[in-house]
Design a protein around this motif. Structure first.
Motif, PDB file in Angstrom:
ATOM      1  N   SER A 142     -24.939  70.928  96.083  1.00 14.08           N
ATOM      2  CA  SER A 142     -26.578  71.274  95.974  1.00 14.08           C
ATOM      3  C   SER A 142     -26.891  71.287  94.443  1.00 14.08           C
ATOM      4  O   SER A 142     -26.286  72.221  93.586  1.00 14.08           O
ATOM      5  CB  SER A 142     -26.541  72.750  96.788  1.00 14.08           C
ATOM      6  OG  SER A 142     -27.754  73.111  96.634  1.00 14.08           O
ATOM      7  N   ILE A 143     -27.924  70.547  94.149  1.00  8.06           N
ATOM      8  CA  ILE A 143     -28.729  70.689  92.933  1.00  8.06           C
ATOM      9  C   ILE A 143     -29.797  70.599  93.059  1.00  8.06           C
ATOM     10  O   ILE A 143     -30.540  69.829  93.642  1.00  8.06           O
ATOM     11  CB  ILE A 143     -27.941  69.494  91.970  1.00  8.06           C
ATOM     12  CG1 ILE A 143     -26.652  69.601  91.744  1.00  8.06           C
ATOM     13  CG2 ILE A 143     -28.781  69.520  90.681  1.00  8.06           C
ATOM     14  CD1 ILE A 143     -25.791  68.422  90.906  1.00  8.06           C
ATOM     15  N   GLU A 144     -30.560  71.950  92.440  1.00 11.74           N
ATOM     16  CA  GLU A 144     -32.016  71.730  92.527  1.00 11.74           C
ATOM     17  C   GLU A 144     -32.769  71.853  91.066  1.00 11.74           C
ATOM     18  O   GLU A 144     -31.991  72.242  90.127  1.00 11.74           O
ATOM     19  CB  GLU A 144     -32.279  73.035  93.208  1.00 11.74           C
ATOM     20  CG  GLU A 144     -32.131  73.384  94.555  1.00 11.74           C
ATOM     21  CD  GLU A 144     -32.664  74.744  95.022  1.00 11.74           C
ATOM     22  OE1 GLU A 144     -33.809  74.889  94.857  1.00 11.74           O
ATOM     23  OE2 GLU A 144     -31.910  75.504  95.455  1.00 11.74           O
ATOM     24  N   LYS A 145     -33.930  71.144  91.155  1.00 10.84           N
ATOM     25  CA  LYS A 145     -34.471  71.230  89.769  1.00 10.84           C
ATOM     26  C   LYS A 145     -36.030  71.999  90.098  1.00 10.84           C
ATOM     27  O   LYS A 145     -36.749  71.455  90.803  1.00 10.84           O
ATOM     28  CB  LYS A 145     -34.908  69.902  89.199  1.00 10.84           C
ATOM     29  CG  LYS A 145     -35.379  69.961  87.606  1.00 10.84           C
ATOM     30  CD  LYS A 145     -35.232  68.644  87.143  1.00 10.84           C
ATOM     31  CE  LYS A 145     -35.666  68.676  85.464  1.00 10.84           C
ATOM     32  NZ  LYS A 145     -36.832  69.299  85.280  1.00 10.84           N
ATOM     33  N   ARG A 146     -36.225  73.013  89.345  1.00  7.89           N
ATOM     34  CA  ARG A 146     -37.447  73.922  89.544  1.00  7.89           C
ATOM     35  C   ARG A 146     -38.216  74.147  88.319  1.00  7.89           C
ATOM     36  O   ARG A 146     -37.639  74.876  87.202  1.00  7.89           O
ATOM     37  CB  ARG A 146     -37.153  75.314  90.214  1.00  7.89           C
ATOM     38  CG  ARG A 146     -36.718  75.222  91.611  1.00  7.89           C
ATOM     39  CD  ARG A 146     -36.520  76.669  91.967  1.00  7.89           C
ATOM     40  NE  ARG A 146     -35.572  76.620  93.203  1.00  7.89           N
ATOM     41  CZ  ARG A 146     -35.181  77.742  93.766  1.00  7.89           C
ATOM     42  NH1 ARG A 146     -35.436  79.130  93.268  1.00  7.89           N
ATOM     43  NH2 ARG A 146     -34.323  77.857  94.888  1.00  7.89           N
ATOM     44  N   GLY A 147     -39.162  72.933  87.833  1.00  7.24           N
ATOM     45  CA  GLY A 147     -39.661  72.919  86.652  1.00  7.24           C
ATOM     46  C   GLY A 147     -38.729  72.543  85.400  1.00  7.24           C
ATOM     47  O   GLY A 147     -38.197  71.617  85.271  1.00  7.24           O
ATOM     48  N   ASN A 148     -38.694  73.548  84.685  1.00  6.08           N
ATOM     49  CA  ASN A 148     -37.599  73.428  83.344  1.00  6.08           C
ATOM     50  C   ASN A 148     -36.248  74.279  83.842  1.00  6.08           C
ATOM     51  O   ASN A 148     -35.472  74.497  82.744  1.00  6.08           O
ATOM     52  CB  ASN A 148     -38.347  74.168  81.964  1.00  6.08           C
ATOM     53  CG  ASN A 148     -39.282  73.395  81.593  1.00  6.08           C
ATOM     54  OD1 ASN A 148     -39.413  72.166  81.874  1.00  6.08           O
ATOM     55  ND2 ASN A 148     -40.281  73.757  81.021  1.00  6.08           N
ATOM     56  N   THR A 163     -27.573  74.654  89.616  1.00  3.41           N
ATOM     57  CA  THR A 163     -26.104  74.222  90.410  1.00  3.41           C
ATOM     58  C   THR A 163     -25.438  75.168  91.191  1.00  3.41           C
ATOM     59  O   THR A 163     -25.413  76.395  90.916  1.00  3.41           O
ATOM     60  CB  THR A 163     -25.262  73.333  89.236  1.00  3.41           C
ATOM     61  OG1 THR A 163     -24.954  74.415  88.424  1.00  3.41           O
ATOM     62  CG2 THR A 163     -26.092  72.498  88.490  1.00  3.41           C
ATOM     63  N   ARG A 164     -24.632  74.882  91.960  1.00  2.00           N
ATOM     64  CA  ARG A 164     -23.687  75.670  92.617  1.00  2.00           C
ATOM     65  C   ARG A 164     -22.459  75.222  92.921  1.00  2.00           C
ATOM     66  O   ARG A 164     -22.261  74.040  92.903  1.00  2.00           O
ATOM     67  CB  ARG A 164     -24.549  75.958  94.331  1.00  2.00           C
ATOM     68  CG  ARG A 164     -25.749  76.450  94.237  1.00  2.00           C
ATOM     69  CD  ARG A 164     -26.254  76.723  95.673  1.00  2.00           C
ATOM     70  NE  ARG A 164     -27.415  77.319  95.693  1.00  2.00           N
ATOM     71  CZ  ARG A 164     -28.720  77.106  95.230  1.00  2.00           C
ATOM     72  NH1 ARG A 164     -29.103  75.861  94.918  1.00  2.00           N
ATOM     73  NH2 ARG A 164     -29.779  77.917  95.375  1.00  2.00           N
ATOM     74  N   GLY A 165     -21.570  76.232  92.985  1.00  2.00           N
ATOM     75  CA  GLY A 165     -19.992  76.062  93.106  1.00  2.00           C
ATOM     76  C   GLY A 165     -19.639  75.327  91.705  1.00  2.00           C
ATOM     77  O   GLY A 165     -18.659  74.238  91.952  1.00  2.00           O
ATOM     78  N   VAL A 202     -23.378  80.320  91.253  1.00  2.00           N
ATOM     79  CA  VAL A 202     -24.741  79.561  90.547  1.00  2.00           C
ATOM     80  C   VAL A 202     -24.891  79.723  88.956  1.00  2.00           C
ATOM     81  O   VAL A 202     -24.433  80.741  88.617  1.00  2.00           O
ATOM     82  CB  VAL A 202     -26.172  80.151  91.279  1.00  2.00           C
ATOM     83  CG1 VAL A 202     -27.346  79.621  90.771  1.00  2.00           C
ATOM     84  CG2 VAL A 202     -25.821  80.148  92.835  1.00  2.00           C
ATOM     85  N   VAL A 203     -25.056  78.377  88.602  1.00  2.00           N
ATOM     86  CA  VAL A 203     -25.557  78.354  86.872  1.00  2.00           C
ATOM     87  C   VAL A 203     -26.848  77.842  86.978  1.00  2.00           C
ATOM     88  O   VAL A 203     -27.104  76.641  87.558  1.00  2.00           O
ATOM     89  CB  VAL A 203     -24.387  77.800  86.278  1.00  2.00           C
ATOM     90  CG1 VAL A 203     -24.786  77.551  84.957  1.00  2.00           C
ATOM     91  CG2 VAL A 203     -23.238  78.352  86.673  1.00  2.00           C
TER      92      VAL A 203
END
Length: 239
Positions: free
Chosen positions: A53-59, A63-65, A81-82
């Motif tokens: 799972s990798i998300e990008k929200r704006g800037n 990342t998880r795990g 989560v980082v």
């Protein structure tokens, strides 16, 4: 430098800071039993440890795990989560353009600790003003010294000056100690809950925050300074 065979678990750092006997039982003697609380924790962390799972929200890149290791510190482990925030002074990430500053986020279950240090990854037992000793949260006490005049002294004096707390709200014990009565404690806690929600403009961040968040914000600023993200630690000055 350490070899991979010498690596210790990153999760053991908090165990060691909280209780060295607990750390030894878990990480040395392997004495670990699952119970309802640990089962809840596993379920709670299930999404946090989804490595795909990798998300990008704006800037912000989430990342998880994320698996991490350090040959210099001799530690390895898996982060919950980082968040990577876009920043000119950040690091390069091979799969994304630009530079990014990492902000670890730890998932917790159970009652929150009495101080903010555990929330942002600081060792609350390693202080710089108060001497370290077993069971003493020296760093939390250090931060409390900074907060005492503006958060504690002013608040208590205000209650007395406004006669919200009066002589009848105290009782003297046989030993000579003076304590708040049950009714006095209720008045004190109620007034404190109101005070915590009052908003101020943080003198360094120049943003509106509640009084209750001030210790947490200062702990975060201290963590950034210790990581080398800031040249100086900005103490909390309030008129």
């Amino acid at each position: 430098m350490y070899s991979e065979d010498e690596f210790l678990m990153l999760s053991g750092v908090q165990h060691f800071a909280f209780c060295r006997r607990q750390w030894a039982l878990i990480h040395v003697e392997q004495q670990w039993l699952e119970n309802s609380r640990t089962a809840d924790g596993i379920i709670f962390h299930e999404k946090a440890h989804d490595e795909e799972s990798i998300e990008k929200r704006g800037n912000i890149l989430i990342t998880r795990g994320l698996r991490v290791h350090s040959f210099e510190l001799g530690l390895s482990g898996q982060c919950d989560v980082v968040e990577f925030h876009a920043a000119k002074n950040g690091i390069l990430i091979r799969t994304h353009e630009g530079r990014w500053l990492p902000y670890p986020i730890e998932y917790k279950i159970g009652e929150p600790k009495s101080d903010s240090c555990d929330e942002i990854g600081l060792d609350s037992y390693a202080g710089f003003l108060h001497r370290d000793r077993p069971g003493r949260v020296s760093l939390a006490l250090d931060l409390m010294e900074e907060m005492r005049p503006v958060l504690v002294d002013r608040f208590v004096l205000t209650l007395i000056n406004l006669k919200q707390i009066q002589e009848r709200d105290f009782v003297e014990t046989d030993s000579g100690a003076v304590l708040l009565t049950e009714e006095g404690r209720k008045k004190f806690i109620t007034a404190w809950q109101v005070r915590k929600k009052e908003e101020i403009k943080h003198p360094f961040l120049q943003e509106k925050i509640s009084w209750g968040l001030v210790p947490n914000i200062q702990a975060q600023l201290l963590a950034r300074y210790l990581r080398g993200d800031m040249d100086d630690y900005p103490p909390f000055f309030w008129k």
